[in-house]
Design a protein around this motif. Structure first.
Motif, PDB file in Angstrom:
ATOM      1  N   GLN A  25       0.789  -1.066  -0.041  1.00 37.03           N
ATOM      2  CA  GLN A  25      -0.024   0.003   0.063  1.00 37.03           C
ATOM      3  C   GLN A  25       0.907   1.362  -0.013  1.00 37.03           C
ATOM      4  N   PHE A  26       1.908   1.163   0.900  1.00 34.82           N
ATOM      5  CA  PHE A  26       2.973   2.326   0.969  1.00 34.82           C
ATOM      6  C   PHE A  26       3.505   2.504  -0.393  1.00 34.82           C
ATOM      7  N   ALA A  27       3.945   1.609  -1.044  1.00 40.00           N
ATOM      8  CA  ALA A  27       4.476   1.594  -2.180  1.00 40.00           C
ATOM      9  C   ALA A  27       3.690   2.108  -3.313  1.00 40.00           C
ATOM     10  N   VAL A  28       2.596   1.792  -3.472  1.00 36.45           N
ATOM     11  CA  VAL A  28       1.691   2.041  -4.550  1.00 36.45           C
ATOM     12  C   VAL A  28       1.298   3.517  -4.478  1.00 36.45           C
ATOM     13  N   LEU A  29       1.013   4.083  -3.098  1.00 37.21           N
ATOM     14  CA  LEU A  29       0.635   5.408  -2.957  1.00 37.21           C
ATOM     15  C   LEU A  29       1.807   6.321  -3.166  1.00 37.21           C
ATOM     16  N   ASP A  30       2.969   5.885  -2.717  1.00 37.32           N
ATOM     17  CA  ASP A  30       4.298   6.661  -3.188  1.00 37.32           C
ATOM     18  C   ASP A  30       4.577   7.064  -4.598  1.00 37.32           C
ATOM     19  N   LEU A  31       4.550   5.627  -5.228  1.00 39.95           N
ATOM     20  CA  LEU A  31       4.541   5.784  -6.758  1.00 39.95           C
ATOM     21  C   LEU A  31       3.577   6.725  -7.283  1.00 39.95           C
ATOM     22  N   ALA A  32       2.299   6.675  -6.982  1.00 41.32           N
ATOM     23  CA  ALA A  32       1.165   7.542  -7.483  1.00 41.32           C
ATOM     24  C   ALA A  32       1.393   9.108  -7.170  1.00 41.32           C
ATOM     25  N   LEU A  33       1.972   9.221  -6.183  1.00 43.44           N
ATOM     26  CA  LEU A  33       2.489  10.516  -6.036  1.00 43.44           C
ATOM     27  C   LEU A  33       3.576  11.197  -6.760  1.00 43.44           C
ATOM     28  N   PHE A  34       4.461  10.180  -7.119  1.00 44.24           N
ATOM     29  CA  PHE A  34       5.628  10.362  -7.773  1.00 44.24           C
ATOM     30  C   PHE A  34       5.029  10.622  -9.174  1.00 44.24           C
ATOM     31  N   LEU A  35       4.199   9.677  -9.636  1.00 42.19           N
ATOM     32  CA  LEU A  35       3.636   9.835 -11.230  1.00 42.19           C
ATOM     33  C   LEU A  35       2.993  11.126 -11.144  1.00 42.19           C
ATOM     34  N   ASP A  36       2.288  11.837 -10.243  1.00 42.61           N
ATOM     35  CA  ASP A  36       1.580  12.779 -10.552  1.00 42.61           C
ATOM     36  C   ASP A  36       2.474  13.974 -10.828  1.00 42.61           C
ATOM     37  N   THR A  37       3.833  14.079 -10.710  1.00 40.56           N
ATOM     38  CA  THR A  37       4.670  14.968 -10.862  1.00 40.56           C
ATOM     39  C   THR A  37       5.623  14.510 -12.037  1.00 40.56           C
ATOM     40  N   HIS A  38       5.739  13.245 -12.287  1.00 41.66           N
ATOM     41  CA  HIS A  38       6.665  12.506 -13.191  1.00 41.66           C
ATOM     42  C   HIS A  38       5.665  11.723 -14.209  1.00 41.66           C
ATOM     43  N   PRO A  39       4.569  12.032 -14.900  1.00 38.80           N
ATOM     44  CA  PRO A  39       3.780  11.105 -15.668  1.00 38.80           C
ATOM     45  C   PRO A  39       4.113  10.350 -16.698  1.00 38.80           C
ATOM     46  N   ASN A  40       5.496  10.692 -17.156  1.00 41.68           N
ATOM     47  CA  ASN A  40       5.871   9.721 -18.159  1.00 41.68           C
ATOM     48  C   ASN A  40       7.164   8.937 -17.740  1.00 41.68           C
ATOM     49  N   ASP A  41       7.343   8.703 -16.801  1.00 38.05           N
ATOM     50  CA  ASP A  41       8.239   7.953 -15.905  1.00 38.05           C
ATOM     51  C   ASP A  41       7.753   6.548 -16.431  1.00 38.05           C
ATOM     52  N   LEU A  42       8.245   5.911 -17.260  1.00 40.37           N
ATOM     53  CA  LEU A  42       7.852   4.504 -17.709  1.00 40.37           C
ATOM     54  C   LEU A  42       8.283   3.333 -16.519  1.00 40.37           C
ATOM     55  N   ALA A  44       8.744   4.127 -13.128  1.00 35.44           N
ATOM     56  CA  ALA A  44       7.501   4.350 -12.115  1.00 35.44           C
ATOM     57  C   ALA A  44       6.172   3.567 -12.499  1.00 35.44           C
ATOM     58  N   LEU A  45       5.452   4.017 -13.623  1.00 34.17           N
ATOM     59  CA  LEU A  45       4.710   3.338 -13.986  1.00 34.17           C
ATOM     60  C   LEU A  45       4.601   1.933 -14.135  1.00 34.17           C
ATOM     61  N   TYR A  46       5.603   1.246 -14.520  1.00 31.93           N
ATOM     62  CA  TYR A  46       5.521  -0.027 -14.658  1.00 31.93           C
ATOM     63  C   TYR A  46       5.572  -0.731 -13.299  1.00 31.93           C
ATOM     64  N   ARG A  47       6.263  -0.116 -12.155  1.00 33.95           N
ATOM     65  CA  ARG A  47       6.540  -0.639 -10.527  1.00 33.95           C
ATOM     66  C   ARG A  47       5.109  -0.213 -10.155  1.00 33.95           C
ATOM     67  N   HIS A  48       4.387   0.899 -10.450  1.00 30.13           N
ATOM     68  CA  HIS A  48       3.157   0.991  -9.568  1.00 30.13           C
ATOM     69  C   HIS A  48       2.058   0.095 -10.146  1.00 30.13           C
ATOM     70  N   ASN A  49       2.045  -0.262 -11.435  1.00 34.60           N
ATOM     71  CA  ASN A  49       1.155  -1.350 -11.795  1.00 34.60           C
ATOM     72  C   ASN A  49       1.497  -2.647 -11.409  1.00 34.60           C
ATOM     73  N   GLU A  50       2.753  -2.873 -11.125  1.00 34.52           N
ATOM     74  CA  GLU A  50       3.030  -4.126 -10.728  1.00 34.52           C
ATOM     75  C   GLU A  50       2.697  -4.479  -9.021  1.00 34.52           C
ATOM     76  N   TYR A  51       3.105  -3.368  -8.376  1.00 30.94           N
ATOM     77  CA  TYR A  51       2.858  -3.304  -7.089  1.00 30.94           C
ATOM     78  C   TYR A  51       1.183  -3.366  -6.636  1.00 30.94           C
ATOM     79  N   ALA A  52       0.535  -2.588  -7.624  1.00 34.34           N
ATOM     80  CA  ALA A  52      -0.803  -2.528  -7.390  1.00 34.34           C
ATOM     81  C   ALA A  52      -1.581  -3.852  -7.693  1.00 34.34           C
ATOM     82  N   THR A  53      -1.144  -4.545  -8.573  1.00 32.78           N
ATOM     83  CA  THR A  53      -1.365  -5.875  -9.033  1.00 32.78           C
ATOM     84  C   THR A  53      -1.141  -6.863  -7.907  1.00 32.78           C
ATOM     85  N   GLN A  54      -0.063  -6.692  -7.226  1.00 33.66           N
ATOM     86  CA  GLN A  54       0.547  -7.658  -6.083  1.00 33.66           C
ATOM     87  C   GLN A  54      -0.462  -7.450  -4.640  1.00 33.66           C
ATOM     88  N   LEU A  55      -0.717  -6.126  -4.713  1.00 31.93           N
ATOM     89  CA  LEU A  55      -1.516  -5.474  -3.563  1.00 31.93           C
ATOM     90  C   LEU A  55      -2.945  -6.159  -3.668  1.00 31.93           C
TER      91      LEU A  55
END
Length: 91
Positions: A25-42, A44-55
């Motif tokens: 939950q922490f990792a998904v939230l942290d990456l979501a906040l990061f992606l708010d300011t870095h939306p094109n970081d592939l 971070a996007l990959y990790r967010h999706n991976e962690y969200a799926t695992q969660l």
């Protein structure tokens, strides 16, 4: 007497599952906040999706075994099991 004795006896497996869920939950939230300011970081996007799926998988496995984690989760049993889990301050 409310189920205090039973609530305080969380198994090692249940505690480990909750710990993994909290970490994800922490990792998904942290990456979501990061992606708010870095939306094109592939990466971070990959990790967010991976962690969200695992969660999602961890939450489903936990809820199947121990009951709902929050009141917003549908419970398919014939009783209200949400109150059987320890409260956050009881862990």
């Amino acid at each position: 007497m409310i189920n205090n004795e039973r609530n305080n006896k969380m198994s090692i497996h249940q505690h480990a599952m909750l710990s993994n869920i909290q970490k994800l939950q922490f990792a998904v939230l942290d990456l979501a906040l990061f992606l708010d300011t870095h939306p094109n970081d592939l990466v971070a996007l990959y990790r967010h999706n991976e962690y969200a799926t695992q969660l999602k998988q961890y939450r489903e496995a936990y809820e199947a075994q121990y009951g709902p984690m929050c009141i917003m989760t549908a419970d398919t049993s014939d009783t209200w099991r949400y109150i059987n889990s320890p409260w956050p301050w009881e862990m």
